[in-house]
Enzyme design. Sequence first.
Site, PDB file in Angstrom:
ATOM      1  N   HIS A 306       0.851  -1.197   0.000  1.00 24.91           N
ATOM      2  CA  HIS A 306       0.000   0.000   0.000  1.00 24.91           C
ATOM      3  C   HIS A 306       0.883   1.242   0.000  1.00 24.91           C
ATOM      4  O   HIS A 306       1.952   1.244   0.601  1.00 24.91           O
ATOM      5  CB  HIS A 306      -0.906   0.021   1.241  1.00 24.91           C
ATOM      6  CG  HIS A 306      -2.090   0.909   1.093  1.00 24.91           C
ATOM      7  ND1 HIS A 306      -2.031   2.261   1.340  1.00 24.91           N
ATOM      8  CD2 HIS A 306      -3.342   0.661   0.668  1.00 24.91           C
ATOM      9  CE1 HIS A 306      -3.223   2.796   1.106  1.00 24.91           C
ATOM     10  NE2 HIS A 306      -4.048   1.852   0.696  1.00 24.91           N
ATOM     11  N   ASP A 363      -8.023  -5.242  -0.181  1.00 28.33           N
ATOM     12  CA  ASP A 363      -8.472  -6.126  -1.269  1.00 28.33           C
ATOM     13  C   ASP A 363      -8.118  -7.583  -1.056  1.00 28.33           C
ATOM     14  O   ASP A 363      -8.598  -8.449  -1.785  1.00 28.33           O
ATOM     15  CB  ASP A 363      -7.870  -5.635  -2.597  1.00 28.33           C
ATOM     16  CG  ASP A 363      -8.420  -4.273  -2.966  1.00 28.33           C
ATOM     17  OD1 ASP A 363      -7.625  -3.353  -3.192  1.00 28.33           O
ATOM     18  OD2 ASP A 363      -9.655  -4.130  -2.979  1.00 28.33           O
TER      19      ASP A 363
HETATM   20  C1  SDX Z   1      -6.194   0.061  -3.060  1.00 32.08           C
HETATM   21  O1  SDX Z   1      -4.337   4.492  -2.048  1.00 32.08           O
HETATM   22  C2  SDX Z   1      -5.319   3.897  -1.481  1.00 32.08           C
HETATM   23  O2  SDX Z   1      -5.767   4.272  -0.413  1.00 32.08           O
HETATM   24  C3  SDX Z   1      -5.911   2.741  -2.247  1.00 32.08           C
HETATM   25  C4  SDX Z   1      -6.960   1.896  -1.527  1.00 32.08           C
HETATM   26  C5  SDX Z   1      -8.238   2.661  -1.284  1.00 32.08           C
HETATM   27  O3  SDX Z   1      -8.966   2.291  -0.358  1.00 32.08           O
HETATM   28  O4  SDX Z   1      -8.542   3.571  -2.102  1.00 32.08           O
HETATM   29  O5  SDX Z   1      -6.448   1.447  -0.297  1.00 32.08           O
HETATM   30  C6  SDX Z   1      -7.346   0.684  -2.368  1.00 32.08           C
HETATM   31  O6  SDX Z   1      -5.937   0.394  -4.188  1.00 32.08           O
HETATM   32  C7  SDX Z   1      -5.332  -0.921  -2.318  1.00 32.08           C
HETATM   33  C8  SDX Z   1      -4.134  -1.424  -3.166  1.00 32.08           C
HETATM   34  C9  SDX Z   1      -4.637  -2.513  -4.113  1.00 32.08           C
HETATM   35  N1  SDX Z   1      -3.557  -2.911  -5.057  1.00 32.08           N
HETATM   36  C10 SDX Z   1      -2.933  -4.076  -4.951  1.00 32.08           C
HETATM   37  O7  SDX Z   1      -3.112  -4.895  -4.061  1.00 32.08           O
HETATM   38  C11 SDX Z   1      -1.938  -4.337  -6.094  1.00 32.08           C
HETATM   39  C12 SDX Z   1      -0.620  -4.876  -5.512  1.00 32.08           C
HETATM   40  N2  SDX Z   1       0.039  -3.807  -4.762  1.00 32.08           N
HETATM   41  C13 SDX Z   1       1.086  -3.078  -5.451  1.00 32.08           C
HETATM   42  O8  SDX Z   1       0.918  -2.893  -6.813  1.00 32.08           O
HETATM   43  C14 SDX Z   1       1.564  -1.854  -4.666  1.00 32.08           C
HETATM   44  O9  SDX Z   1       1.759  -2.255  -3.368  1.00 32.08           O
HETATM   45  C15 SDX Z   1       0.733  -0.571  -4.690  1.00 32.08           C
HETATM   46  C16 SDX Z   1       0.520  -0.091  -6.075  1.00 32.08           C
HETATM   47  C17 SDX Z   1      -0.566  -0.771  -3.988  1.00 32.08           C
HETATM   48  C18 SDX Z   1       1.520   0.485  -3.936  1.00 32.08           C
HETATM   49  O10 SDX Z   1       2.770   0.530  -4.494  1.00 32.08           O
HETATM   50  P1  SDX Z   1       3.683   1.872  -4.426  1.00 32.08           P
HETATM   51  O11 SDX Z   1       3.399   2.607  -3.171  1.00 32.08           O
HETATM   52  O12 SDX Z   1       3.542   2.611  -5.718  1.00 32.08           O
HETATM   53  O13 SDX Z   1       5.113   1.304  -4.259  1.00 32.08           O
HETATM   54  P2  SDX Z   1       5.996   0.656  -5.415  1.00 32.08           P
HETATM   55  O14 SDX Z   1       5.131   0.044  -6.462  1.00 32.08           O
HETATM   56  O15 SDX Z   1       7.006   1.675  -5.826  1.00 32.08           O
HETATM   57  O16 SDX Z   1       6.730  -0.547  -4.623  1.00 32.08           O
HETATM   58  C19 SDX Z   1       7.764  -0.246  -3.686  1.00 32.08           C
HETATM   59  C20 SDX Z   1       8.558  -1.547  -3.574  1.00 32.08           C
HETATM   60  C21 SDX Z   1       9.017  -2.071  -4.943  1.00 32.08           C
HETATM   61  O17 SDX Z   1      10.167  -2.842  -4.728  1.00 32.08           O
HETATM   62  P3  SDX Z   1      11.661  -2.147  -5.031  1.00 32.08           P
HETATM   63  O18 SDX Z   1      11.685  -1.856  -6.535  1.00 32.08           O
HETATM   64  O19 SDX Z   1      11.702  -0.872  -4.206  1.00 32.08           O
HETATM   65  O20 SDX Z   1      12.637  -3.203  -4.610  1.00 32.08           O
HETATM   66  O21 SDX Z   1       7.718  -2.579  -3.026  1.00 32.08           O
HETATM   67  C22 SDX Z   1       7.546  -3.605  -3.999  1.00 32.08           C
HETATM   68  C23 SDX Z   1       7.923  -3.025  -5.334  1.00 32.08           C
HETATM   69  O22 SDX Z   1       8.375  -4.047  -6.221  1.00 32.08           O
HETATM   70  N3  SDX Z   1       6.129  -4.007  -3.970  1.00 32.08           N
HETATM   71  C24 SDX Z   1       5.690  -5.245  -4.172  1.00 32.08           C
HETATM   72  C25 SDX Z   1       4.295  -5.177  -4.017  1.00 32.08           C
HETATM   73  N4  SDX Z   1       3.931  -3.921  -3.743  1.00 32.08           N
HETATM   74  C26 SDX Z   1       5.084  -3.197  -3.717  1.00 32.08           C
HETATM   75  N5  SDX Z   1       6.325  -6.392  -4.469  1.00 32.08           N
HETATM   76  C27 SDX Z   1       5.548  -7.509  -4.620  1.00 32.08           C
HETATM   77  N6  SDX Z   1       4.188  -7.514  -4.471  1.00 32.08           N
HETATM   78  C28 SDX Z   1       3.536  -6.377  -4.170  1.00 32.08           C
HETATM   79  N7  SDX Z   1       2.214  -6.395  -4.028  1.00 32.08           N
END
Ligand code: SDX
Length: 429
Positions: A306, A363
């Site tokens: 998140h 989710d």
């Molecule tokens: C919602 O914003 C809100 O409030 C949203 C929400 C709401 O109520 O409105 O809460 C609802 O959208 C919840 C999120 C649902 N999405 C998912 O579950 C999809 C999977 N999650 C990821 O895509 C991710 O965690 C995000 C998009 C939710 C957040 O990612 P960020 O903050 O943009 O961070 P990032 O993508 O830059 O990741 C930072 C690091 C990376 O690794 P490094 O390159 O730094 O080594 O964390 C890793 C990412 O690869 N990472 C993950 C991961 N999420 C982040 N690695 C594996 N699996 C994951 N799910």
Amino acid sequence: MQETAKLIVDGRTFELPIVRGTEGEKALDISRLRNETGLISLDPGYANTGSCESSITFMDGEKGILRYRGIPVEQLAERSSFVEAAYLLINGELPTRQELNRFSVMLNDHSLVHEDMRAFFENFPRRAHPMGILSSMVNALRAFYPELPERGEEEEINITFTRLLSKVRTMAAASYKISRGHRVVYPRHDLSYCANFLNMMFDSPVKPYVIDDDIVQALNVFWILHADHEQNCSTAAVRLVGSARVNLYAAISAGICALWGPLHGGANQAVIEMLNRIYTEGGDPGPFILRAKDRKDPFRLMGFGHRVYKTYDPRAKIMKAMCDRILEKLNLDDPLLDIAKTLEEVALNDPYFIDHNLYPNVDFYSGIVLRALGIPLNMFTVMFAIGRLPGWISQWKESVDDPKWKLHRPRQIYVGPRERDYAPIGERK
Ligand code: SDX
């Protein structure tokens, strides 16, 4: 005494005001940055940038706190209803008994959809994704209902909010029935908001839907947990589109489109698809964990991570407990819940997830609840959208009423080619 931060640029010192929130969060007010220093800020994805001051929802990502108008979401999930929580978000206070009754009567009065809209539903391809239908039909509401009145006609604006809140539920259920080739079920005056939705979705002439209070309560909690979440992607879209002074329906339609994305609200559908794959491939989450950790692999563990929460999402905790309760109530056994719990257990003990502060978000377990309620997979994000509607409406209203309102228009840093002349086609390589 105004708190400030000093910025030294090319030997010159600038003082920028510090803004402090109710809970002590601090922000650098850069609204005069370019005028005073010639600099702009650069923050891809706005991870460090606040777009507004808001009094609607407070989140603390480190402590896993979520409050609507100051009230913890745990208390609202335990003691409130979705309609009451919607009133709280939109109006800022919990309703009195009289206000709640009046709101419920208005929701009932506005629950029908214009009969001419049926032609729209009937002409979408049967396999059209319900989120595409919903965003189109919400935008189409503008054609059937007059322009939002001038601000200040509070009553008219409240009718518009109530109309949208009530009709989205009816449209979602109608779209589902038509996609199945079934007769549309109309809203009933004697049913509550959530019971009406379930009845419109599942009632049938050959198998009347039996209203179960525990199931209705589960849906209330599900939608309360989704009702608002400060400046998430889809709410930011509603505010950005709304800042151009478009009508409410167009701004909400933009929010629905943003929510559709698998990184945002579309994740609840993606989680079930992921859990299904683990299940059909033997039930071992190991290979999926390995892929999620591989930076070369675009695969993400759906339902994990998140932008704000760097600990367990408080909504996921409530949703997880609800899974056990609802499956027991319905005497259902969902193998995907066991897989989800195993996956969570493995991930939360893995250094990668610990180091990256990756925990289950709203989710991760919500899809299990929706499966138990009988909601079809392709409607999972529609369920999120209906829940988020009071949040979008309240955020839109706050932005429209904000004395500091400005058209949202971010800047950029240009990194393209320097000035060059047009080349006639014969001279191009
Ligand atoms: C919602 O914003 C809100 O409030 C949203 C929400 C709401 O109520 O409105 O809460 C609802 O959208 C919840 C999120 C649902 N999405 C998912 O579950 C999809 C999977 N999650 C990821 O895509 C991710 O965690 C995000 C998009 C939710 C957040 O990612 P960020 O903050 O943009 O961070 P990032 O993508 O830059 O990741 C930072 C690091 C990376 O690794 P490094 O390159 O730094 O080594 O964390 C890793 C990412 O690869 N990472 C993950 C991961 N999420 C982040 N690695 C594996 N699996 C994951 N799910």
